[in-house]
Design a protein around this motif. Structure first.
Motif, PDB file in Angstrom:
ATOM      1  N   THR A 436     -23.891  36.500  25.912  1.00  0.00           N
ATOM      2  CA  THR A 436     -23.786  37.018  24.750  1.00  0.00           C
ATOM      3  C   THR A 436     -25.608  36.377  24.178  1.00  0.00           C
ATOM      4  OG1 THR A 436     -21.286  36.647  24.883  1.00  0.00           O
ATOM      5  CG2 THR A 436     -22.566  36.836  22.123  1.00  0.00           C
ATOM      6  N   ASP A 437     -26.204  37.464  23.886  1.00  0.00           N
ATOM      7  CA  ASP A 437     -27.176  36.616  22.892  1.00  0.00           C
ATOM      8  C   ASP A 437     -27.250  36.447  21.670  1.00  0.00           C
ATOM      9  OD1 ASP A 437     -29.926  36.029  22.800  1.00  0.00           O
ATOM     10  OD2 ASP A 437     -30.754  38.337  23.039  1.00  0.00           O
ATOM     11  N   LEU A 438     -26.718  35.277  21.667  1.00  0.00           N
ATOM     12  CA  LEU A 438     -26.537  35.067  20.470  1.00  0.00           C
ATOM     13  C   LEU A 438     -27.715  34.704  19.029  1.00  0.00           C
ATOM     14  CD1 LEU A 438     -23.955  31.471  20.555  1.00  0.00           C
ATOM     15  CD2 LEU A 438     -23.936  34.023  20.061  1.00  0.00           C
ATOM     16  N   ALA A 439     -28.707  34.535  20.155  1.00  0.00           N
ATOM     17  CA  ALA A 439     -30.286  34.080  19.876  1.00  0.00           C
ATOM     18  C   ALA A 439     -30.923  35.244  18.905  1.00  0.00           C
ATOM     19  CB  ALA A 439     -31.347  33.833  20.306  1.00  0.00           C
ATOM     20  N   ALA A 440     -30.536  36.386  19.420  1.00  0.00           N
ATOM     21  CA  ALA A 440     -30.276  37.896  18.221  1.00  0.00           C
ATOM     22  C   ALA A 440     -30.421  37.429  17.124  1.00  0.00           C
ATOM     23  CB  ALA A 440     -30.176  38.556  20.072  1.00  0.00           C
ATOM     24  N   VAL A 441     -28.617  36.813  16.905  1.00  0.00           N
ATOM     25  CA  VAL A 441     -27.237  37.135  15.977  1.00  0.00           C
ATOM     26  C   VAL A 441     -28.832  37.134  14.530  1.00  0.00           C
ATOM     27  CG1 VAL A 441     -26.066  35.825  13.848  1.00  0.00           C
ATOM     28  CG2 VAL A 441     -26.047  36.608  16.873  1.00  0.00           C
ATOM     29  N   GLY A 442     -29.740  36.193  14.696  1.00  0.00           N
ATOM     30  CA  GLY A 442     -30.293  35.312  13.513  1.00  0.00           C
ATOM     31  C   GLY A 442     -31.591  36.782  12.618  1.00  0.00           C
ATOM     32  N   GLY A 443     -32.345  37.082  13.805  1.00  0.00           N
ATOM     33  CA  GLY A 443     -32.452  37.783  13.844  1.00  0.00           C
ATOM     34  C   GLY A 443     -31.999  39.806  12.935  1.00  0.00           C
ATOM     35  N   LEU A 444     -30.607  39.722  13.395  1.00  0.00           N
ATOM     36  CA  LEU A 444     -29.874  40.388  12.673  1.00  0.00           C
ATOM     37  C   LEU A 444     -29.790  40.135  11.889  1.00  0.00           C
ATOM     38  CD1 LEU A 444     -27.638  43.220  12.779  1.00  0.00           C
ATOM     39  CD2 LEU A 444     -25.911  41.253  13.741  1.00  0.00           C
ATOM     40  N   LEU A 445     -29.298  39.063  11.424  1.00  0.00           N
ATOM     41  CA  LEU A 445     -28.916  38.722   9.585  1.00  0.00           C
ATOM     42  C   LEU A 445     -29.893  39.034   9.131  1.00  0.00           C
ATOM     43  CD1 LEU A 445     -26.262  35.797  10.559  1.00  0.00           C
ATOM     44  CD2 LEU A 445     -26.197  37.599  10.170  1.00  0.00           C
TER      45      LEU A 445
END
Length: 462
Positions: A436-445
């Motif tokens: 699970t790529d949690l680092a990509a979540v910031g970009g999504l938000l």
């Protein structure tokens, strides 16, 4: 009537109808002397001795003292009552003390708790000591916000001020200790730690305070050790947060829970034929219903009575498990220990007992889920697993894509209904983290509507 506010929890300030009042140094001393009396009348003789620092012995000196005090009393009344509507006489009263050998003139300051900050402070703290943790925390934070410095800072070393200063200082420490306790009971360690740190700085040799701070920091470390991400869901408009934690869904005691089901709402786990005992759905009976599967079934069926089934299988086509099917997205809110468990159907259990779901199925199920959360969730945090990664996996989507779908769906719904939930908490099993790529979540938000750079109104971070 004139609105008065006298502030003595720090440097002395007087506000009249919201505007700062001006007092000469002697008149300010007179005001503080009357405040220090805590509502008792103070004779002219004592006022002169304490405010002017001089004693009167002869008749001539007594007359001078009386004139000086009266002059300052008149100035104070005018300062507190510029509109001359009688407020000055109301709050600063003239009285006669029937003391031997002759009556003596005295002055009494009468201010309500909304007119004197130390009175409001004392009342708030006294009330908070007997309040529930949430109410106590609110009252104590309100009380402590009134304190801007040492009580009666302009005259705190004067003998007449010491009793009130000691009482307010002790009450200030009591308020902070009880605020730490209230925050701790509410699980808000991040709010308790700064209060404890301040106490520790002021009392470096107090082992109790040091131990309290050490315990709070340890609890905060334990909690943050499981929290992998906490970000505002910028596009939601609700002020809510997205929280991703590592661990166990059923350990989220402060939140409502989401548990995924198939369209038949099966609960049988015998020999893992219909439902796997290791699945979240399979664990529900043991973890929250004390192994009483019939109790869970009865509550599910009670919630499904108002739902029109989508179809019913024939026994020869589906010999095991339940045969009545419900539309995907059907959500049953179950009351368990004062919170809600939202049982949502997001996959279809085939007649071969294999659960299957597609992205559109999950998307539609999430939309229905949030409606139920908004209606029955009591505006509590909602915790859910990373649905679609177990046996009832969603084909075509990896774990990161599933997380993105959940976030987008929640953010879109809460833009329409801001009171859905203050926090969406996604609980990820340790074995799923590496994929699970949690680092990509910031970009999504940052790409959600309402985020900086989009057309919607930006919501600030918490």
């Amino acid at each position: 009537m004139t609105r008065i506010r006298v502030c003595v929890l720090g440097r002395t300030r007087v506000e009249v109808d919201g505007e700062p009042g001006r007092l000469t140094p002697l008149t300010k001393r007179l005001l503080l002397r009357l405040v220090a009396a805590e509502g008792d009348p103070v004779p002219v003789r004592r006022l002169y001795e304490d405010v002017w620092g001089a004693a009167h012995t002869g008749p001539g000196q007594a007359g001078r003292a009386r004139n000086e005090v009266q002059k300052r009393v008149l100035e104070l009344r005018r300062a507190l009552d510029p509109a001359q509507d009688g407020t000055g006489q109301r709050v600063l009263r003239t009285e006669q003390l029937l003391a031997a050998p002759t009556p003596e003139t005295a002055y009494r300051l009468v201010l309500g708790r909304d007119e004197l900050d130390c009175a409001e402070f004392s009342a708030l703290v006294a009330s908070a000591l007997f309040a529930t943790p949430a109410s106590a925390a609110h009252q104590l934070m309100t009380a402590l916000a009134l304190v801007t410095g040492r009580p009666l800072a302009d005259l705190s070393d004067e003998p007449f001020a010491r009793p009130l200063v000691r009482r307010l200082t002790a009450l200030h420490e009591t308020a902070r200790r009880h605020l730490i306790t209230a925050h701790t009971e509410l699980g808000r360690y991040e709010l308790a730690v700064p209060v404890a740190e301040r106490l520790t700085l002021e009392r470096p040799d107090d082992p109790e305070v040091a131990g309290m701070l050490q315990t709070l920091r340890a609890r905060l470390r334990d909690r943050h050790g499981q929290v992998l991400l906490r970000e505002p869901i910028t596009g939601s408009g609700s002020g809510g947060d997205l929280v991703v934690v590592r661990g166990d869904l059923f350990a989220q005691d402060d939140a409502n829970l989401v548990v995924g089901f198939t369209d038949t709402f099966d609960t049988a786990t015998e020999q893992d034929l219909v439902i796997s005992r290791d699945s979240v759905q399979g664990q529900l009976v043991g973890r929250l219903f004390n192994g009483d599967r019939k109790l869970l079934d009865d509550r599910l069926q009670a919630g499904l009575r108002s739902i029109t089934p989508s179809s019913t299988e024939r026994p020869q086509d589906k010999p095991r498990g339940r045969r009545v099917r419900y539309p995907l997205g059907t959500t049953v809110p179950l009351v368990v220990d004062g919170r809600r468990v939202f049982a949502v159907a997001y996959s279809r259990l085939g007649n071969d007992l294999v659960a299957r779901s597609a992205p559109d199925d999950l998307r539609a199920s999430l939309d229905s889920l949030w409606q139920s959360v908004a209606r029955y969730g009591m505006y509590k945090p909602v915790a859910m697993p990373l649905v679609g990664t177990g046996l009832a996996r969603v084909v075509e989507l990896d774990r990161t894509q599933l997380l993105f779908m959940i976030i987008k769906s929640f953010a879109a719904y809460t833009r329409r209904e801001p009171t859905t939930a203050p926090e969406l908490r996604v609980v990820i099993r340790p074995e799923d983290l590496a994929r699970t790529d949690l680092a990509a979540v910031g970009g999504l938000l940052r790409t959600l509507p309402g985020a900086p750079g989009t057309d919607a109104v930006t919501r600030g971070t918490a």
